[in-house]
Motif scaffolding. Structure first.
Motif, PDB file in Angstrom:
ATOM      1  N   SER A  59       0.795  -1.177   0.057  1.00  0.00           N
ATOM      2  CA  SER A  59       0.057  -0.026  -0.161  1.00  0.00           C
ATOM      3  C   SER A  59       1.152   1.043  -0.104  1.00  0.00           C
ATOM      4  O   SER A  59       1.989   1.105   0.244  1.00  0.00           O
ATOM      5  CB  SER A  59      -0.879   0.004   1.312  1.00  0.00           C
ATOM      6  N   PRO A  60       0.274   2.510  -0.606  1.00  0.00           N
ATOM      7  CA  PRO A  60       1.195   3.531  -0.311  1.00  0.00           C
ATOM      8  C   PRO A  60       1.038   3.864   1.510  1.00  0.00           C
ATOM      9  O   PRO A  60       0.029   3.619   1.770  1.00  0.00           O
ATOM     10  CB  PRO A  60       0.202   4.533  -0.974  1.00  0.00           C
ATOM     11  N   PRO A  61       2.192   4.497   1.549  1.00  0.00           N
ATOM     12  CA  PRO A  61       2.045   4.782   3.125  1.00  0.00           C
ATOM     13  C   PRO A  61       1.221   5.844   3.569  1.00  0.00           C
ATOM     14  O   PRO A  61       0.910   6.882   2.799  1.00  0.00           O
ATOM     15  CB  PRO A  61       3.577   5.257   3.268  1.00  0.00           C
ATOM     16  N   THR A  62       0.733   5.677   4.726  1.00  0.00           N
ATOM     17  CA  THR A  62      -0.173   6.809   5.388  1.00  0.00           C
ATOM     18  C   THR A  62       0.637   7.173   6.713  1.00  0.00           C
ATOM     19  O   THR A  62       1.100   6.510   7.271  1.00  0.00           O
ATOM     20  CB  THR A  62      -1.482   6.232   5.700  1.00  0.00           C
ATOM     21  N   GLN A  63       0.441   8.595   6.836  1.00  0.00           N
ATOM     22  CA  GLN A  63       1.086   9.197   8.204  1.00  0.00           C
ATOM     23  C   GLN A  63      -0.190   9.294   9.224  1.00  0.00           C
ATOM     24  O   GLN A  63      -1.518   9.884   8.952  1.00  0.00           O
ATOM     25  CB  GLN A  63       1.799  10.447   7.841  1.00  0.00           C
ATOM     26  N   VAL A  64       0.194   9.224  10.330  1.00  0.00           N
ATOM     27  CA  VAL A  64      -0.727   9.247  11.604  1.00  0.00           C
ATOM     28  C   VAL A  64      -0.052  10.054  12.697  1.00  0.00           C
ATOM     29  O   VAL A  64       1.020   9.846  12.990  1.00  0.00           O
ATOM     30  CB  VAL A  64      -1.188   8.098  12.060  1.00  0.00           C
ATOM     31  N   THR A  65      -0.615  11.062  13.163  1.00  0.00           N
ATOM     32  CA  THR A  65       0.122  11.897  14.425  1.00  0.00           C
ATOM     33  C   THR A  65      -0.394  11.455  15.401  1.00  0.00           C
ATOM     34  O   THR A  65      -1.857  11.560  15.675  1.00  0.00           O
ATOM     35  CB  THR A  65      -0.331  13.302  13.992  1.00  0.00           C
ATOM     36  N   TRP A  66       0.095  11.178  16.407  1.00  0.00           N
ATOM     37  CA  TRP A  66      -0.242  10.934  17.877  1.00  0.00           C
ATOM     38  C   TRP A  66       0.082  11.995  18.462  1.00  0.00           C
ATOM     39  O   TRP A  66       1.277  12.637  18.682  1.00  0.00           O
ATOM     40  CB  TRP A  66       0.595   9.672  18.401  1.00  0.00           C
ATOM     41  N   THR A  67      -1.038  12.329  19.373  1.00  0.00           N
ATOM     42  CA  THR A  67      -0.780  13.569  20.483  1.00  0.00           C
ATOM     43  C   THR A  67      -1.074  12.952  21.932  1.00  0.00           C
ATOM     44  O   THR A  67      -1.991  11.762  22.010  1.00  0.00           O
ATOM     45  CB  THR A  67      -1.942  14.614  20.120  1.00  0.00           C
ATOM     46  N   CYS A  68      -0.091  13.498  22.621  1.00  0.00           N
ATOM     47  CA  CYS A  68      -0.393  12.811  23.910  1.00  0.00           C
ATOM     48  C   CYS A  68      -0.742  13.883  25.101  1.00  0.00           C
ATOM     49  O   CYS A  68      -0.069  14.905  25.052  1.00  0.00           O
ATOM     50  CB  CYS A  68       1.075  12.102  24.409  1.00  0.00           C
ATOM     51  N   ASP A  69      -1.251  13.452  26.187  1.00  0.00           N
ATOM     52  CA  ASP A  69      -1.559  14.150  27.386  1.00  0.00           C
ATOM     53  C   ASP A  69      -0.945  13.451  28.504  1.00  0.00           C
ATOM     54  O   ASP A  69       0.073  12.352  28.369  1.00  0.00           O
ATOM     55  CB  ASP A  69      -3.095  14.427  27.576  1.00  0.00           C
ATOM     56  N   ASP A  70      -1.348  13.758  29.781  1.00  0.00           N
ATOM     57  CA  ASP A  70      -0.634  12.972  30.916  1.00  0.00           C
ATOM     58  C   ASP A  70      -0.810  11.466  31.070  1.00  0.00           C
ATOM     59  O   ASP A  70      -0.149  10.904  31.487  1.00  0.00           O
ATOM     60  CB  ASP A  70      -1.079  13.594  32.251  1.00  0.00           C
ATOM     61  N   CYS A  71      -1.863  11.109  30.274  1.00  0.00           N
ATOM     62  CA  CYS A  71      -2.266   9.716  30.498  1.00  0.00           C
ATOM     63  C   CYS A  71      -2.314   8.859  29.081  1.00  0.00           C
ATOM     64  O   CYS A  71      -1.782   7.720  29.405  1.00  0.00           O
ATOM     65  CB  CYS A  71      -3.877   9.519  31.224  1.00  0.00           C
ATOM     66  N   HIS A  72      -2.833   9.384  28.176  1.00  0.00           N
ATOM     67  CA  HIS A  72      -2.847   8.673  26.955  1.00  0.00           C
ATOM     68  C   HIS A  72      -2.442   9.500  25.827  1.00  0.00           C
ATOM     69  O   HIS A  72      -2.401  10.691  25.774  1.00  0.00           O
ATOM     70  CB  HIS A  72      -4.370   8.194  26.821  1.00  0.00           C
ATOM     71  N   CYS A  73      -2.181   8.697  24.693  1.00  0.00           N
ATOM     72  CA  CYS A  73      -1.858   9.525  23.410  1.00  0.00           C
ATOM     73  C   CYS A  73      -3.136   8.983  22.611  1.00  0.00           C
ATOM     74  O   CYS A  73      -3.694   7.813  22.437  1.00  0.00           O
ATOM     75  CB  CYS A  73      -0.575   8.897  22.783  1.00  0.00           C
ATOM     76  N   THR A  74      -3.431   9.857  21.526  1.00  0.00           N
ATOM     77  CA  THR A  74      -4.600   9.553  20.672  1.00  0.00           C
ATOM     78  C   THR A  74      -4.037   9.926  19.226  1.00  0.00           C
ATOM     79  O   THR A  74      -3.356  10.640  19.013  1.00  0.00           O
ATOM     80  CB  THR A  74      -5.702  10.392  21.153  1.00  0.00           C
ATOM     81  N   PRO A  75      -4.556   9.142  18.195  1.00  0.00           N
ATOM     82  CA  PRO A  75      -4.185   8.977  16.873  1.00  0.00           C
ATOM     83  C   PRO A  75      -5.023  10.123  15.816  1.00  0.00           C
ATOM     84  O   PRO A  75      -6.270   9.925  16.418  1.00  0.00           O
ATOM     85  CB  PRO A  75      -3.992   7.758  16.410  1.00  0.00           C
ATOM     86  N   GLU A  76      -4.547  10.943  15.216  1.00  0.00           N
ATOM     87  CA  GLU A  76      -5.310  11.545  14.285  1.00  0.00           C
ATOM     88  C   GLU A  76      -4.588  11.277  12.841  1.00  0.00           C
ATOM     89  O   GLU A  76      -3.801  11.449  12.592  1.00  0.00           O
ATOM     90  CB  GLU A  76      -5.179  13.043  14.515  1.00  0.00           C
ATOM     91  N   PRO A  77      -5.426  10.521  12.021  1.00  0.00           N
ATOM     92  CA  PRO A  77      -6.937  10.025  12.415  1.00  0.00           C
ATOM     93  C   PRO A  77      -7.009   8.934  13.135  1.00  0.00           C
ATOM     94  O   PRO A  77      -5.932   8.336  13.513  1.00  0.00           O
ATOM     95  CB  PRO A  77      -7.541   9.780  10.781  1.00  0.00           C
ATOM     96  N   SER A  78      -8.027   8.516  13.692  1.00  0.00           N
ATOM     97  CA  SER A  78      -8.439   7.425  14.699  1.00  0.00           C
ATOM     98  C   SER A  78      -8.387   6.022  13.749  1.00  0.00           C
ATOM     99  O   SER A  78      -8.070   4.855  14.461  1.00  0.00           O
ATOM    100  CB  SER A  78      -9.518   7.635  15.570  1.00  0.00           C
ATOM    101  N   THR A  79      -8.636   6.189  12.432  1.00  0.00           N
ATOM    102  CA  THR A  79      -8.517   4.980  11.676  1.00  0.00           C
ATOM    103  C   THR A  79      -8.087   5.341  10.467  1.00  0.00           C
ATOM    104  O   THR A  79      -8.269   6.337   9.794  1.00  0.00           O
ATOM    105  CB  THR A  79     -10.081   4.375  11.676  1.00  0.00           C
ATOM    106  N   VAL A  80      -7.439   4.188   9.829  1.00  0.00           N
ATOM    107  CA  VAL A  80      -7.161   4.345   8.377  1.00  0.00           C
ATOM    108  C   VAL A  80      -7.270   3.054   7.553  1.00  0.00           C
ATOM    109  O   VAL A  80      -7.507   2.095   7.958  1.00  0.00           O
ATOM    110  CB  VAL A  80      -5.510   4.355   8.274  1.00  0.00           C
ATOM    111  N   GLN A  81      -7.377   3.391   6.461  1.00  0.00           N
ATOM    112  CA  GLN A  81      -7.755   2.291   5.353  1.00  0.00           C
ATOM    113  C   GLN A  81      -6.543   2.286   4.363  1.00  0.00           C
ATOM    114  O   GLN A  81      -6.433   3.212   3.782  1.00  0.00           O
ATOM    115  CB  GLN A  81      -8.974   2.515   4.619  1.00  0.00           C
ATOM    116  N   LEU A  82      -5.849   1.061   4.283  1.00  0.00           N
ATOM    117  CA  LEU A  82      -4.941   1.189   3.375  1.00  0.00           C
ATOM    118  C   LEU A  82      -4.967   0.053   2.237  1.00  0.00           C
ATOM    119  O   LEU A  82      -5.796  -1.055   2.419  1.00  0.00           O
ATOM    120  CB  LEU A  82      -3.605   0.371   4.092  1.00  0.00           C
ATOM    121  N   ARG A  83      -4.980   0.735   0.965  1.00  0.00           N
ATOM    122  CA  ARG A  83      -5.406  -0.042  -0.173  1.00  0.00           C
ATOM    123  C   ARG A  83      -4.025  -0.618  -0.813  1.00  0.00           C
ATOM    124  O   ARG A  83      -3.129   0.264  -1.185  1.00  0.00           O
ATOM    125  CB  ARG A  83      -6.244   0.809  -1.149  1.00  0.00           C
TER     126      ARG A  83
END
Length: 127
Positions: A100-124
């Protein structure tokens, strides 16, 4: 006797009141000890059908730390988690000779957890 019960009930509830009228709850334990946040990655073929047993590799752009997972019968893996840490993660899928072509996801963290943006990806996968 009934009046005494009412007084005892009111006295028992008195500690629940706070100066702003709210109720205070003392939560014991660590609120950060919850399930890991994961990135949902779906791999599909050129026709959009789910691909089972595809290999998904996520690599942190700065640290070069990587994790690999395999898709289930629905073409989904959640092997990529917040353990990657803050920053940009490059995600790619392979199945046999298809990539698949590569996709980039950005993780942002707070004091407890990190969250991805986007939260889901589809790779073709390429045909």
């Amino acid at each position: 006797m009934l009046r005494a019960r009412h007084v005892l009930l009111l006295l028992g509830l008195a500690p629940l009141a706070s100066c702003d009228g709210g109720i205070r709850v003392n939560r014991q334990g660590n609120p950060c000890v919850e399930d890991l946040v994961t990135l949902r990655v779906e791999v599909v073929d050129a026709q959009g059908r789910p691909v089972e047993d595809a290999t998904v590799t996520a690599t942190h752009v700065d640290s070069q730390v990587s994790v690999t997972g395999t898709t289930n019968d629905r073409g989904v893996t959640t092997a990529v988690s917040e353990e990657m840490g803050a920053g940009t993660v490059r995600v790619v899928a392979t199945s046999g000779s298809k990539v698949s072509p590569p996709t980039q996801v950005t993780w942002t963290c707070d004091d407890c957890h990190c969250t991805p943006e986007p939260s889901t990806v589809q790779l073709r996968l390429n045909p």
